[in-house]
Write a protein that holds these residues in place. Structure first.
Motif, PDB file in Angstrom:
ATOM      1  N   SER A  66       0.860  -1.332  -0.065  1.00  0.00           N
ATOM      2  CA  SER A  66      -0.081  -0.108  -0.067  1.00  0.00           C
ATOM      3  C   SER A  66       0.959   1.557  -0.060  1.00  0.00           C
ATOM      4  O   SER A  66       0.362   2.334  -0.665  1.00  0.00           O
ATOM      5  CB  SER A  66      -0.923   0.039   1.502  1.00  0.00           C
ATOM      6  N   GLU A  67       2.017   1.114   0.979  1.00  0.00           N
ATOM      7  CA  GLU A  67       2.836   2.142   0.699  1.00  0.00           C
ATOM      8  C   GLU A  67       3.440   2.666  -0.639  1.00  0.00           C
ATOM      9  O   GLU A  67       3.867   3.781  -1.052  1.00  0.00           O
ATOM     10  CB  GLU A  67       4.055   2.221   1.774  1.00  0.00           C
ATOM     11  N   LEU A  68       3.899   1.478  -1.004  1.00  0.00           N
ATOM     12  CA  LEU A  68       4.482   1.523  -2.574  1.00  0.00           C
ATOM     13  C   LEU A  68       3.573   2.135  -3.508  1.00  0.00           C
ATOM     14  O   LEU A  68       3.990   3.043  -4.367  1.00  0.00           O
ATOM     15  CB  LEU A  68       4.976   0.077  -2.904  1.00  0.00           C
ATOM     16  N   ARG A  69       2.314   1.662  -3.379  1.00  0.00           N
ATOM     17  CA  ARG A  69       1.474   1.991  -4.408  1.00  0.00           C
ATOM     18  C   ARG A  69       1.112   3.665  -4.286  1.00  0.00           C
ATOM     19  O   ARG A  69       1.066   4.253  -5.159  1.00  0.00           O
ATOM     20  CB  ARG A  69      -0.163   1.397  -4.223  1.00  0.00           C
ATOM     21  N   ALA A  70       1.154   3.973  -2.814  1.00  0.00           N
ATOM     22  CA  ALA A  70       0.835   5.490  -2.762  1.00  0.00           C
ATOM     23  C   ALA A  70       2.092   6.284  -3.229  1.00  0.00           C
ATOM     24  O   ALA A  70       1.829   7.296  -3.921  1.00  0.00           O
ATOM     25  CB  ALA A  70       0.721   5.790  -1.234  1.00  0.00           C
ATOM     26  N   ALA A  71       3.184   5.916  -3.056  1.00  0.00           N
ATOM     27  CA  ALA A  71       4.423   6.455  -3.389  1.00  0.00           C
ATOM     28  C   ALA A  71       4.491   6.667  -5.003  1.00  0.00           C
ATOM     29  O   ALA A  71       4.880   7.887  -5.318  1.00  0.00           O
ATOM     30  CB  ALA A  71       5.721   5.962  -2.888  1.00  0.00           C
ATOM     31  N   ILE A  72       4.016   5.529  -5.835  1.00  0.00           N
ATOM     32  CA  ILE A  72       4.062   5.718  -7.102  1.00  0.00           C
ATOM     33  C   ILE A  72       2.992   6.686  -7.429  1.00  0.00           C
ATOM     34  O   ILE A  72       3.243   7.534  -8.507  1.00  0.00           O
ATOM     35  CB  ILE A  72       3.943   4.291  -7.762  1.00  0.00           C
ATOM     36  N   LEU A  73       1.851   6.297  -7.107  1.00  0.00           N
ATOM     37  CA  LEU A  73       0.706   7.349  -7.568  1.00  0.00           C
ATOM     38  C   LEU A  73       1.083   8.750  -7.156  1.00  0.00           C
ATOM     39  O   LEU A  73       0.720   9.510  -8.170  1.00  0.00           O
ATOM     40  CB  LEU A  73      -0.625   6.912  -6.821  1.00  0.00           C
ATOM     41  N   ARG A  74       1.700   9.116  -5.994  1.00  0.00           N
ATOM     42  CA  ARG A  74       1.922  10.365  -5.913  1.00  0.00           C
ATOM     43  C   ARG A  74       2.883  11.231  -6.849  1.00  0.00           C
ATOM     44  O   ARG A  74       2.574  12.165  -7.063  1.00  0.00           O
ATOM     45  CB  ARG A  74       2.391  10.369  -4.428  1.00  0.00           C
ATOM     46  N   ARG A  75       4.039  10.388  -7.014  1.00  0.00           N
ATOM     47  CA  ARG A  75       4.842  10.947  -7.932  1.00  0.00           C
ATOM     48  C   ARG A  75       4.277  10.902  -9.377  1.00  0.00           C
ATOM     49  O   ARG A  75       4.468  12.205 -10.092  1.00  0.00           O
ATOM     50  CB  ARG A  75       6.201  10.233  -8.009  1.00  0.00           C
ATOM     51  N   PHE A  76       3.371   9.886  -9.941  1.00  0.00           N
ATOM     52  CA  PHE A  76       3.341  10.156 -11.154  1.00  0.00           C
ATOM     53  C   PHE A  76       1.859  10.861 -11.503  1.00  0.00           C
ATOM     54  O   PHE A  76       1.512  11.178 -12.681  1.00  0.00           O
ATOM     55  CB  PHE A  76       2.898   8.574 -11.847  1.00  0.00           C
ATOM     56  N   SER A  77       1.281  11.196 -10.447  1.00  0.00           N
ATOM     57  CA  SER A  77       0.043  11.895 -10.549  1.00  0.00           C
ATOM     58  C   SER A  77       0.598  13.678 -10.635  1.00  0.00           C
ATOM     59  O   SER A  77      -0.241  14.223 -11.021  1.00  0.00           O
ATOM     60  CB  SER A  77      -0.729  11.808  -9.125  1.00  0.00           C
ATOM     61  N   ALA A  78       1.717  13.850 -10.143  1.00  0.00           N
ATOM     62  CA  ALA A  78       2.183  15.272 -10.327  1.00  0.00           C
ATOM     63  C   ALA A  78       2.609  15.526 -11.889  1.00  0.00           C
ATOM     64  O   ALA A  78       3.616  15.688 -12.128  1.00  0.00           O
ATOM     65  CB  ALA A  78       3.213  15.394  -9.431  1.00  0.00           C
ATOM     66  N   GLY A  79       1.393  15.658 -12.666  1.00  0.00           N
ATOM     67  CA  GLY A  79       1.500  15.919 -14.051  1.00  0.00           C
ATOM     68  C   GLY A  79       2.437  17.160 -14.470  1.00  0.00           C
ATOM     69  O   GLY A  79       3.025  17.490 -15.206  1.00  0.00           O
ATOM     70  N   ALA A  80       2.110  18.426 -13.473  1.00  0.00           N
ATOM     71  CA  ALA A  80       2.577  19.696 -13.619  1.00  0.00           C
ATOM     72  C   ALA A  80       3.957  19.650 -13.493  1.00  0.00           C
ATOM     73  O   ALA A  80       4.848  20.530 -14.074  1.00  0.00           O
ATOM     74  CB  ALA A  80       2.036  20.356 -12.712  1.00  0.00           C
ATOM     75  N   GLU A  81       4.589  18.697 -12.801  1.00  0.00           N
ATOM     76  CA  GLU A  81       6.074  18.765 -12.743  1.00  0.00           C
ATOM     77  C   GLU A  81       6.731  18.039 -13.942  1.00  0.00           C
ATOM     78  O   GLU A  81       7.951  18.056 -14.117  1.00  0.00           O
ATOM     79  CB  GLU A  81       6.648  18.047 -11.553  1.00  0.00           C
ATOM     80  N   GLY A  82       5.934  17.813 -15.086  1.00  0.00           N
ATOM     81  CA  GLY A  82       6.737  17.143 -16.573  1.00  0.00           C
ATOM     82  C   GLY A  82       6.787  15.739 -16.273  1.00  0.00           C
ATOM     83  O   GLY A  82       6.223  15.058 -15.411  1.00  0.00           O
ATOM     84  N   GLU A  83       7.551  15.118 -17.093  1.00  0.00           N
ATOM     85  CA  GLU A  83       7.591  13.654 -17.170  1.00  0.00           C
ATOM     86  C   GLU A  83       8.028  13.073 -16.282  1.00  0.00           C
ATOM     87  O   GLU A  83       9.282  13.205 -15.706  1.00  0.00           O
ATOM     88  CB  GLU A  83       8.363  13.322 -18.582  1.00  0.00           C
TER      89      GLU A  83
END
Length: 950
Positions: free
Chosen positions: A620-637
Motif C-alpha cells: 500500500s505504501e509503495l502504491r501511494a508513493a508511485i501514484l503520488r509521483r506519477f500524478s504530479a503531471g505539472a512537474e513534467g515527465e
C-alpha cells in the motif's frame, strides 16, 4: 515455450500471426531444419513454393502443422528452424508469442517500404563489401552470406545486392540502423544520404563549438550586447551542459556528433591522468566519469602517436551490458573516426581470438574476466605490457577474490620484478597506466574511520594509484529529496498462519526443532544446513522435508513484500515441478505426506491470497508513493526505478502494476530488469532482453523500471526523478549507486520497508558510513606523500604474499589429490549408488561428464522445452534425473555433436572411504579427473550407429 502452450501456439500461428509469418518465413531453408514433418509433406510444400510463390508455401506449411499429429518438442524445433534459416524476426514472434509494439511495427514497416522504394538505387552498391559488413553486424547469417556471394559471382553485383536486401528486411525491428552502419562502414555515403536525407558533414559544419559556423551574419553579431551573445552560446549547448562554465574542448578535434568536451571540474580531476599518473576518479553517478576516461584515452593515444610509439587502451568492466554501452555511447562515439575500436564480452563471437583483437585495435572494451583469462593463457594470451592505458570501471571492486584484483596481481608481480631487473641493470617490462573510475569506494564494513581509511588505502595499493581525485560539483550537483517510509505490520495474517501451521507439521514429521523464527533468512540458512546434514546421513525423510520447508519459508518471506497470490504461485509451481519429477517413480511415505499437506491447504492459501484486507501494508505504501509521483503531471515527465531484492519480487511487482487500473490511469508503463545468470528458480533475462528493456526505458516507452541490483552500477540509465529501494538495504556503496540513478534535478530517493524489519536502521548506518567514507578519502588525500607510498607498498607486499600462499596451498592440494577410483557418488535423493570416480571425465576443465553404459541405465532424460536458446555452450534443453527417485542430477550438453550428461555435484553425496560429503562445487573435491577422450567416444558412437544401420 512449454508443452502445454503448444495448442495456443497452433492458434496463434494459424490465426493471429499468419499474415506476418507469410512475409517473414523463407520456406526452403526453414524446411531444411525441420524434422517433425515427413518427406512427402516437405516435398509438397517445396513444390508449392516453386510453382506458385513463397507465401502460398508458408500457408501450406502452417496448415500442415495445424492439421497433422505433432511429436513433443516440435514448437522448439520450429523456432530453432526459423532462427537457423535467418528468419530471426519470425522466430522471435513465435517464441515470445507477441508482435512488436504497434509503434515499433509501424516504424519497421516504413523501413521495409523505404528499402522497396529505393531498391533500384540501393542495387548500385559494392555488394561484397556491404555483405561482409552486414554479416559482421549480425544482419545476415553465414548461410545468407555464402548465398549472396555466390549470387554475386553468378549474376553480378546487382543480383547479389537484390538478394542481400531481401534478407535484411526479415530481421527484427532495429535492423535499419545497423544497415545504415554497414553502409557507413563501407563508405556508401551517397546511399546513406538517399536513405536518411541527411547530407554528410552537415552536423559538423553546424556545430556551435566551431568558429565560423554561425548562421548569423557578422553585422548582426556586432549589433548584440555581450549578455545577448552569452545567451546565444548558452542556448546552443546541449541541454545537459547548460547553466555551467564553458567546457574545454581538446584542440583540433571535433567528433562525429559533438566535440569531446570536459567541464572545468572534470578537467581538474583528469589532470594527473593526462600527465601519465595512475589515479582513481571518485565522482558521483551521473557526473561524467566515463567522459573523463574517453578524454584521457584520446589524449593518451594522441600523445603516443606524436611520439611515434604504439598506444593501446584497454577498458575493463564488470558487466556484459556495460561493454556495448561504453562502446556505442562514449568511446565509439568520440574515437571511432580516428582510432580502431572493438568490443568483446562473453557473448561476443570473437572472444576466442582475443589476442588478435588486442593486436589489431587501439581501444578494446571488454569484461574483466576475458582479460584475466587471456593473461592466464601462456601460449595464445596477452601480457599487460601489450597495454599502455588500463581503464578500470567500477574500480571499488578491486579487492580480495574479485577478478579486478586478480588482474592487478599480474600487474604487481611485474612491478616487483621490474625492481629486480632495474637493480640488475636489465631492461624493465613496460606496464600500463591505470585509471580507476568509481562513484563510491565504500568502507569495507568498517565502523571506525581508521579502518575505513585502511580499506581505501588497500584499494589504492591494489590499483597502484598515486592519488584519489575528487571534486565539488557545484552547479552540476543534483538536489535530491530523501524519504524513509516504514509500513505498519499486518494485524491479521491468515495466509501466513496457514503456512506456519504446515511448516510446524512438517517439522514434527521430520523431528526437526529450529532454533530460529519462521519466515526469516536465518531459518533459510538453518534448513539448508539440515538438508545437507540429512543427505550425508542418508536420512531421506529429513532431507526431503528440509527441501519443502525451504520453499514454504521463501513463500512466507515473499508474502511480506509482494502479493500473497505471488507467494502462493511460488509454492504451487514448486509442487507442480515435484509432481512432474515423481511421475514415473514410486513416492515414499514422506513424499506422500508432503503432497497431502499441500493438497489439504492449497485452497485455503488460494482463498486468503485473494482477500485484499489481508494484503501486506508495504505494498500500500509503495502504491501511494508511485501514484503520488506519477500524478504530479505539472512537474513534467516522470521516470522512476524501483530496486527490489529478488528476481521473483521484480517480476511480481511488475505484474501487480500491470493488473492495477490505478497505475494505468496515471500512465505508468512498467517493465522489469533482472540478471542474466541462471542461479534462480525465476527464468533469467538474456543480454539482448536486458538491452531491449533499457532501450525502451531510455526512450520513454517504459517509464517505471522494477530492477534487481543488476541496475545499480554503471548502466547508463536515462535521467530519473524517482528512485525507490523497496524492502532492500545492503551496503553504503549500493545506496550511493542506487541513489545516483536519480539524475534529474529535484529527484526523490525513497526507502520503503516494514516496521521492525531493520530497513530504516540499516539505511541510517549506510548514511553514517557514507560520511565516514568521505572523511576517510580526505584523510588519504591529505597524507604525507612518503607515508602514503610506504603504506601502499606494505599492502602491495601483503597482496603478493597472499598470492604466494594461495599458490602454495594449491600445489599442496594438488599433491594431496586422490585417485578418481577412491571416490563414489550416491544419489542425494535416494540410496542408489550412481557411479565411481573412474567413470567421470572433464570437458574444458569445467564440465564433469559420464558416458558409460552403466550410468546411462540409472538416469532418465527430461526435456525442458521452456528453456530459451542460450549462448553459453554448457546450457542445454535436456537434463538427467535419477530413474529411481527423480532427483535432478544435471544438464545434458552437446559437445562436438555428442550428447554428454553433465553431473551437478549438488545432486550427489560423495563417498570417500568412510566419509560422506555434500559439496557445492567440484573444486571442493580433491580429485584430478582425466580429460574427456572425444576420439574414443566418437568412435564408439559411429561404430554403434553403423551396427544399427546394418
Amino acid at each position: 515455450m512449454t508443452v502445454d502452450t503448444d495448442d495456443s501456439l497452433i492458434w496463434l500461428i494459424s490465426d493471429c500471426f499468419r499474415n506476418t509469418l507469410r512475409r517473414l518465413i523463407r520456406i526452403e531453408p526453414v524446411l531444411d531444419h525441420i524434422t517433425f514433418l515427413e518427406r512427402e509433406q516437405k516435398e509438397r510444400i517445396i513444390t508449392k513454393a516453386r510453382n506458385e510463390c513463397n507465401q502460398s508455401a508458408v500457408d501450406l506449411l502452417i496448415d500442415t502443422i495445424v492439421s497433422k499429429a505433432r511429436q513433443p518438442g516440435w514448437s522448439r524445433e520450429f523456432v530453432q528452424a526459423l532462427s537457423s534459416a535467418g528468419c530471426s524476426y519470425a522466430a522471435q514472434i513465435v517464441e515470445t508469442e507477441t508482435l512488436a509494439s504497434p509503434s515499433l511495427e509501424a516504424e519497421n514497416d516504413c523501413c521495409v517500404h523505404l528499402i522497396t522504394l529505393l531498391g533500384p538505387s540501393l542495387l548500385d552498391m559494392k555488394t561484397t563489401d556491404v555483405c561482409d559488413a552486414c554479416f559482421q553486424g549480425n544482419l545476415i547469417t553465414d548461410e545468407d552470406r555464402q548465398n549472396i556471394l555466390a549470387e554475386t559471382a553468378n549474376k553480378g553485383p546487382i543480383g547479389g545486392a537484390r538478394l542481400l536486401l531481401s534478407r535484411i528486411v526479415l530481421q527484427p525491428p532495429g535492423w535499419f540502423s545497423r544497415f545504415l552502419d554497414a553502409l557507413r562502414n563501407t563508405e556508401h555515403f551517397d546511399l546513406l544520404e538517399e536513405l536518411t536525407g541527411v547530407r554528410r558533414g552537415l552536423d559538423d559544419d553546424a556545430s556551435p563549438q566551431k568558429s565560423g559556423s554561425s548562421d548569423v551574419s557578422a553585422g548582426e553579431q556586432e549589433g548584440k550586447t555581450e549578455e545577448e551573445e552569452e545567451e546565444d552560446e548558452e542556448d546552443a549547448r546541449p541541454e545537459e551542459q547548460r547553466d555551467s562554465p564553458d567546457p574545454v574542448s581538446p584542440e583540433g578535434y571535433g567528433g562525429p556528433e559533438a566535440p569531446l568536451t570536459l567541464w572545468p571540474y572534470q578537467l581538474r580531476v583528469a589532470e594527473p591522468a593526462l600527465r601519465g599518473q595512475n589515479i582513481i576518479v571518485c565522482l558521483p553517478t551521473g557526473s561524467g566519469k566515463t567522459r573523463i576516461a574517453v578524454y584521457a584515452a584520446k589524449q593518451h593515444l594522441d600523445r603516443r602517436r606524436l611520439q611515434g610509439a604504439p598506444g593501446k587502451v584497454m577498458v575493463i568492466v564488470n558487466k556484459v551490458l556495460l561493454v556495448e554501452q561504453h562502446f556505442t555511447k562514449e568511446f565509439g562515439k568520440f574515437l571511432k573516426d580516428e582510432y580502431r575500436l572493438e568490443q568483446t564480452s562473453g557473448f561476443s563471437p570473437n572472444k576466442q581470438a582475443f589476442a588478435n583483437t588486442v593486436a589489431g585495435h587501439d581501444v578494446i572494451i571488454c569484461t574483466a574476466q576475458i582479460l584475466h583469462n587471456a593473461l592466464l593463457d601462456s601460449e595464445d594470451g596477452i601480457s599487460l605490457s601489450d597495454i599502455t592505458l588500463l581503464i578500470v570501471d567500477e574500480c571499488h571492486h578491486t579487492h580480495k577474490g574479485e577478478v579486478y584484483q586478480k588482474i592487478m596481481i599480474h600487474y604487481l608481480t611485474d612491478k616487483l620484478l621490474n625492481i629486480k631487473r632495474r637493480k640488475a641493470g636489465n631492461d624493465i617490462k613496460p606496464l600500463p597506466q591505470i585509471l580507476g573510475l568509481t562513484a563510491s569506494l565504500g568502507v569495507g564494513g568498517a565502523s571506525k574511520r581508521e579502518k575505513a581509511q585502511e580499506h581505501i588505502l588497500r584499494i589504492c595499493a591494489n590499483l597502484d594509484v598515486s592519488e584519489i581525485m575528487t571534486a565539488p560539483l557545484g552547479d552540476h550537483s543534483k538536489d535530491r529529496c530523501k524519504q524513509i517510509i516504514m509500513a505498519k505490520r499486518r494485524t491479521q495474517d491468515p495466509f501466513g498462519d496457514v503456512i506456519r501451521r504446515v511448516m510446524t507439521s512438517i517439522q514434527e514429521h521430520a523431528q526437526l526443532s529450529p532454533s530460529v523464527g519462521l519466515g526469516t533468512q536465518c531459518y533459510e540458512q538453518w534448513v539448508v544446513d539440515k538438508e545437507k546434514e540429512a543427505a550425508r546421513e542418508g536420512d531421506q525423510r529429513k532431507r526431503v522435508c528440509a527441501e519443502h520447508l525451504r520453499q514454504y519459508n521463501e513463500a512466507l518471506v515473499q508474502s511480506n513484500s509482494i502479493r500473497m497470490s505471488d507467494a502462493y504461485s511460488l509454492l504451487r509451481s514448486f509442487y507442480r515441478g515435484e509432481l512432474r519429477k515423481k511421475q514415473d517413480v514410486t513416492q515414499t511415505d514422506t513424499e506422500k505426506f508432503l503432497f497431502r499437506q499441500f493438497n489439504d491447504n492449497h485452497r485455503k492459501l488460494d482463498d486468503f491470497s485473494k482477500e485484499p484486507e489481508y494484503e501486506n501494508n508495504v505494498l500500500s505504501e509503495l502504491r501511494a508513493a508511485i501514484l503520488r509521483r506519477f500524478s504530479a503531471g505539472a512537474e513534467g515527465e516522470v521516470r522512476g526505478i524501483i530496486f527490489t531484492e529478488t528476481r521473483l519480487s521484480a517480476k511480481a511487482l511488475h505484474s501487480w502494476i500491470q493488473e492495477n487500473r490505478k497505475f494505468e490511469d496515471v500512465e505508468v508503463r512498467s517493465s522489469y530488469l533482472i540478471g542474466a545468470g541462471d542461479q534462480s528458480a525465476v527464468k533469467p533475462m538474456t543480454a539482448s532482453e536486458q538491452k531491449d528493456v533499457l532501450r525502451k526505458f531510455n526512450t520513454g516507452e517504459i517509464n517505471l523500471l522494477i530492477a534487481t541490483t543488476v541496475a545499480e552500477e554503471g548502466l547508463d540509465i536515462e535521467r530519473c526523478n524517482v528512485v525507490i529501494r523497496y524492502c532492500l538495504v545492503t551496503s553504503e556503496i549500493a545506496m550511493i549507486q542506487a541513489r545516483g540513478r536519480g539524475r534529474a534535478d529535484g529527484s526523490s530517493y525513497i526507502v520503503i520497508g516494514v516496521e521492525g524489519s531493520g530497513v530504516a536502521e540499516r539505511e541510517r548506518v549506510n548514511e553514517r558510513r557514507e560520511e565516514m567514507m568521505k572523511k576517510a578519502i580526505l584523510g588519504v588525500q591529505q597524507m604525507d606523500k612518503a607515508t602514503y607510498l610506504k603504506k601502499v607498498m606494505e599492502y602491495q607486499m601483503e597482496a603478493m604474499m597472499e598470492k604466494k600462499l594461495r599458490e602454495r596451498k594449491s600445489v599442496e592440494r594438488g599433491r594431496k589429490k586422490v585417485l578418481p577410483s577412491a571416490v563414489k557418488f550416491r544419489c542425494r535423493g535416494c540410496p542408489v549408488l550412481v557411479c565411481g570416480g573412474e567413470d567421470i571425465e572433464v570437458i574444458e576443465n569445467a564440465h564433469h561428464v559420464n558416458l558409460t553404459k552403466d550410468f546411462e541405465s540409472k538416469f532418465k532424460v527430461n526435456t525442458n522445452p521452456s528453456r530459451r536458446d542460450r549462448t553459453a555452450p554448457c546450457e542445454a534443453e535436456k537434463s538427467i534425473s535419477c530413474r529411481n527417485c527423480g532427483h535432478f542430477w544435471g544438464p545434458v550438453m552437446c559437445h562436438r555433436q555428442l550428447d554428454c550428461p553433465c553431473l551437478n555435484i549438488r545432486g550427489f553425496v560423495v563417498l570417500q572411504g568412510a566419509t560422506e560429503e555434500t559439496l557445492d562445487s567440484w573444486t571442493d573435491l580433491g580429485v584430478l579427473f582425466p580429460e574427456f577422450d572425444f576420439f574414443s567416444h566418437a568412435e564408439q558412437f559411429v561404430l554403434g550407429a553403423e551396427e544399427e544401420d546394418a
